[in-house]
Design an enzyme around this catalytic site. Sequence first.
Site, PDB file in Angstrom:
ATOM      1  N   LYS A  35      -0.541   5.130   4.489  1.00 22.14           N
ATOM      2  CA  LYS A  35      -1.068   3.858   5.138  1.00 22.14           C
ATOM      3  C   LYS A  35      -0.408   3.285   6.891  1.00 22.14           C
ATOM      4  O   LYS A  35       0.385   3.378   6.419  1.00 22.14           O
ATOM      5  CB  LYS A  35      -1.434   2.536   4.094  1.00 22.14           C
ATOM      6  CG  LYS A  35      -2.300   1.680   5.021  1.00 22.14           C
ATOM      7  CD  LYS A  35      -2.891   0.677   4.131  1.00 22.14           C
ATOM      8  CE  LYS A  35      -3.966  -0.182   5.207  1.00 22.14           C
ATOM      9  NZ  LYS A  35      -4.682  -0.225   5.152  1.00 22.14           N
ATOM     10  N   HIS A  94       1.002  -0.845   0.060  1.00 24.92           N
ATOM     11  CA  HIS A  94       0.001   0.007   0.623  1.00 24.92           C
ATOM     12  C   HIS A  94       0.883   0.588  -0.084  1.00 24.92           C
ATOM     13  O   HIS A  94       2.001   1.149   0.136  1.00 24.92           O
ATOM     14  CB  HIS A  94      -1.093   0.034   0.696  1.00 24.92           C
ATOM     15  CG  HIS A  94      -2.390  -0.924   0.927  1.00 24.92           C
ATOM     16  ND1 HIS A  94      -2.127  -1.896   1.550  1.00 24.92           N
ATOM     17  CD2 HIS A  94      -3.435  -0.743   1.038  1.00 24.92           C
ATOM     18  CE1 HIS A  94      -3.195  -2.665   1.470  1.00 24.92           C
ATOM     19  NE2 HIS A  94      -4.225  -2.503   0.715  1.00 24.92           N
TER      20      HIS A  94
END
Length: 244
Positions: A153, A149
């Site tokens: 995140k 990600h």
Amino acid sequence: MNPDDLKILVHGASGRMGRAVLRLAGERPGLRVVAAVSRSGEILPEAPEVPVLPVARLAEAPACDLVIDFSLPEAFDAALAACLARGAGLVSGTTGLSERQHAALDAAALQVPVLWAANFSAGVAVLHALVRQAAAALPSWDADIVESHHVHKKDAPSGTALTLGEAVVAGRGRAPHYASLRAGDIVGEHLVQFTGQGERLELVHRATNREIFARGALEAASRLARRGPGRYDFGQLLLADGRI
């Protein structure tokens, strides 16, 4: 709850997902965003006509049928409490929730329709079923989940990776190993790998546009509007009528 005139409140509206939901909500007939809640309470360019309230004034938001929540664990409790106070349904994609918060979702489902999902992608919903099938068919193989990600995140492994891990456990009774990568602006990639002697099976999902999750959440909201109180699964809700 009338699915043809669904009044939505967006909670966590200033985040990436909240903004995407606001931007796309206008494309769905019969769905109307009546208010948004964000930390600052500032008007958002994605929906300048929508009134925005700061988190501290959530109780002042207008009546709604359903709350779409993409916030943070520390803001989630207030969103759930607002749903119970109003008799509104909840669609939430907030990840990193505690066991206590998941138990609160179960309790709330006795009064209102509730749907929490780590991922609102139709492709991931299908991947979940495939992973469980593969794990059951290959119980002695090593199982690993690698998720990637963007650098912002916070939770790791991702909520989607943990959900896929639950599918592995359901299939073979043992948990997989996890690895997490945070780099650049990756929207979301999940690799589930089964490795045996001399061969390897890989099941992969790559998201290249965050709008798929927003569209999925809005679809979930439309379908949840037709349901009574209960705890609903995103994949099962999509497949309830035999199609995604």
